[in-house]
Write an enzyme that holds these catalytic residues in place. Sequence first.
Site, mmCIF file in Angstrom:
data_model
loop_
_atom_site.group_PDB
_atom_site.id
_atom_site.type_symbol
_atom_site.label_atom_id
_atom_site.label_comp_id
_atom_site.label_asym_id
_atom_site.label_seq_id
_atom_site.Cartn_x
_atom_site.Cartn_y
_atom_site.Cartn_z
ATOM 1 N N CYS B 79 0.774 -1.231 0.000
ATOM 2 C CA CYS B 79 0.000 0.000 0.000
ATOM 3 C C CYS B 79 0.813 1.293 0.000
ATOM 4 C CB CYS B 79 -0.961 -0.020 1.168
ATOM 5 S SG CYS B 79 -0.269 -0.744 2.672
ATOM 6 N N HIS B 142 -1.385 7.446 4.221
ATOM 7 C CA HIS B 142 -0.380 6.389 4.232
ATOM 8 C C HIS B 142 1.008 6.801 3.763
ATOM 9 C CE1 HIS B 142 -0.667 1.750 4.516
ATOM 10 N NE2 HIS B 142 -0.672 2.336 5.686
#
Lengths: 576, 576
Positions: B79, B142
């Site tokens: 990710c 993120h």
Amino acid sequence: MAAVVAATRWWRLLLVLSAGGMGASGAPQPPNILLLLMDDMGWGDLGVYGEPSRETPNLDRMAAEGMLFPNFYSANPLCSPSRAALLTGRLPIRNGFYTTNAHARNAYTPQEIVSGIPDSEQLLPELLKKAGYVSKIVGKWHLGHRPQFHPLKHGFDEWFGSPNCHFGPYDNKARPNIPVYRDWEMVGRWGGRLCSRRPGTWAGQEVGRNPTGSRTRSKSHCPDGAVLVPGRGGSTSGHGSTGYYEEFPINLKTGEANLTQIYLQEALDFIKRQARRHPFFLYWAVDATHAPVYASKPFLGTSQRGRYGDAVREIDDSIGKMLELLHDLHIADNTFVFFTSDNGAALISAPEQGGSNGPFLCGKQTTFEGGMREPALAWWPGHIAAGQVSHQLGSIMDLFTTSLALAGLTPPRDRAIDGLNLLPALLQGRLMDRPVFYYRGDTLMATTLGQHKAHFWTWTNSWENFRQGIDFCPGQNVSGVTTHNLEDHTKLPLIFHLGRDPGERFPLSFASAEYQEALSRITSVVQQHQEALVPGQPQLNVCNWAVMNWAPPGCEKLGKCLTPPESIPKKCLWSH
Amino acid sequence: MAAVVAATRWWRLLLVLSAGGMGASGAPQPPNILLLLMDDMGWGDLGVYGEPSRETPNLDRMAAEGMLFPNFYSANPLCSPSRAALLTGRLPIRNGFYTTNAHARNAYTPQEIVSGIPDSEQLLPELLKKAGYVSKIVGKWHLGHRPQFHPLKHGFDEWFGSPNCHFGPYDNKARPNIPVYRDWEMVGRWGGRLCSRRPGTWAGQEVGRNPTGSRTRSKSHCPDGAVLVPGRGGSTSGHGSTGYYEEFPINLKTGEANLTQIYLQEALDFIKRQARRHPFFLYWAVDATHAPVYASKPFLGTSQRGRYGDAVREIDDSIGKMLELLHDLHIADNTFVFFTSDNGAALISAPEQGGSNGPFLCGKQTTFEGGMREPALAWWPGHIAAGQVSHQLGSIMDLFTTSLALAGLTPPRDRAIDGLNLLPALLQGRLMDRPVFYYRGDTLMATTLGQHKAHFWTWTNSWENFRQGIDFCPGQNVSGVTTHNLEDHTKLPLIFHLGRDPGERFPLSFASAEYQEALSRITSVVQQHQEALVPGQPQLNVCNWAVMNWAPPGCEKLGKCLTPPESIPKKCLWSH
């Protein structure tokens, strides 16, 4: 199922009468029926089913204009039984297309097989005659090649194609090459190079097609890689190193053959002839996607997927031309078209000559989803609404019952029929409860009901075969599931939820409430099925080299009659 | 690639000017940009990519109205690096989103990570400002959670969402729960039951997200299966057995959470506000398909696929609502929409909480196709013709360069940019040659060029992890390919033809001419890449429990500040 059929008979009749065109007499006419049956094509081979190369624009358009079935099944993971089931509406265990020579073995109709479709079976084209249909089969028959099994003896009015699989041995001395028929007589034989550049790519088929033992195996091996065995009319004076020595050649090295073009032309000609006459039933059973796969020159080398993709592209193109012709002739809205395949992709022939089963487990020969879940598209402009997806659990046997319903007919009442009339799903979007039974030979290996599938037996193939490189699940290995021993789970079936786990990788916990509930439902349906089951006389038990295609009708005219060997009936040995 | 960008700059400018709407000043305005980034969604999860349940009608319609890319890739199988690549247009090896702590290890940004996106990187929203864009991120950031990495410091004007993954530990004493931000300040934290009914379903994530060792592993294990650790503002007096104890709850037992609805509303509100003002860039990075997967009550239990499918259905429904709003606001033809995912489906969470990679091998964390090939749809009515499929090899990094092109901007010239401008593919159907590099950490594992993919290293995960039940390729096992040792093939790469063999099951023969030719082409491209490569400073090497989300800005107002432990910087240990 009988109840469903009865309940819908009247509205179907009304529907068919209003939907149909007008015949020559001015009377309402039921719709034409065009069944497009693929050979070894897998669920994942169409763009609309997720094939990454997306090279099936015509089939994808057919889906967009019609109804797609993601949960449609063959009746068997092998060709002959599946085709017999389609044309009889009955499981192979009923119509006799199975063997009792060994537990859970797949059997089919190679040249050595003595039997075929029994006269007692009523085939779709026989029944459609009652409603005035003219029927033609183009391509592979596969329900027996001896005279009494000839498709024109079982209701078809015309035939162009072959009685058996088109693969080798391409040596008309040891075993006759497969004949190609026009109607009652052969018009030639398939021919090709004896050895391909990579004979190993379909070596597994060789094993499968030799049920009497290993007599021919050495003949299909070519240590020097370039042996040609030319021959015409039994002589050895053929075209020699050019590689073509029969009327319907396949070049095994390049994959070139023009059979799909011939089959297309046969279909187009028949449709044109019949368009303004009687309603027609055309069964287009092409085999270019069965190893050795082939395509005609304009398609060779055009696919991103290699030769298999070339064959798919040519078939897709051909189907596009057929649908276009239906439009041009203004009979599209009076022609029901259904596309599906006889069994899952033959992963044993991958990657060069085998297709894709998408996310499903294993392939042809197995009763995992990859062996029996099929692409399926229905198309009938003006009747089936465009762009639909039906989650109806469907079966190739439903094409029998549905076709009869379209013709305003009911299935025979004197026997068990497994096919369902799909018209309520097709026209009204209804979902009907029904089980899917996964047989391998005489053994009920698995059953699906709703989203749950229970495996009573698991087997891919024997360790012996597996060690020889015959792998029905290449790259896949689910511990305790893809077994090489025939594992008995009848006491405690493996159950999968096919919605959450289409790849059959995660058996439900035996202790879960979901398992218990699913097992209870499935057990009840299976008991009912098995208690009522009267197995047919098994047709695939006896083999005999003398019955092969040595001298089919018409061989004299072509000077292609061969002398059969001594008749020695034997028990067929099926290895899978 | 630089040449391609330069060559197309002028026509792009013309195109954008003519395609754009008119701003408030009457001057031509570039199109809005809406990037829909999924979390752990796999190539095979959409109906239009062959998911058998076909439960994504809105995304399927988006595909039918736009362009589908079957050969589109993330920049990493994990990710954070993938997202950093999207927003910088650069491989993680350049932008620093990798680790040098161990050879070929995946790394990302858990709470313990000290670093994040470097200031030296220029992110897409920063650059789009030059063309007057207003940018919002909804969902998962993120790229680092410490103040200097905040999205509003890197070009976004608005944010609603979380800095880290939404998964546990849901115990705000040992480790803080993940905060949810609105713009500069947190507005609450994610909360949920400590233990799900089946904690094993995402146990692998636990291992992955604990790079400093095993300190928390015992905390995520719940031997009695029902331990709740409630807490609010650091106290233990929460809702107890009701299971909700933070502002953004997930019920791990039922999977209920309404975050996707909140994220949808954030998107709709932003689009409405911006519709008649400045051009907007909306980055919708939802995470409902990342384990623990969740859906809101109206969607729970509605999918044939279980909870994962419920999450997909809610996202599909949300995207349908967004596209509908664009039409209602009459800005559809002035809004470029692109849908893709950050990495392949997390098969480790299957079947309950993981998606599908269709016919591809393995999944998230791996550099097989299942780890990095992604669903990808482009939609721009009136500009991108409907119903197209592009076989362009695409990359998530192309969204950077393409977005800049849409805005009439060029990428920074002072650094290497890996993203390609896809407008020639999108608008003219052109195909551009380009490689795809598959990195795992600091290691170039594989490279695709045309249809050929060469693996220089193969690895799924260690035997140690595998024996613990962490399986990135459940049900799949390709001998010599899905290895549990990190295998060095640099001297003799494994090469696959992805057209014939998308499942990477049949390596080409080393002796074949095809192998030699492909190897030669790929070697040349890889040499060029590696010679020019200047790796960025690795950002994912140092971890420290003191840097976790103990006291994010805004925590005082909510009474949710926690006291960090002693600062002990450590080398992060990455197990995959």
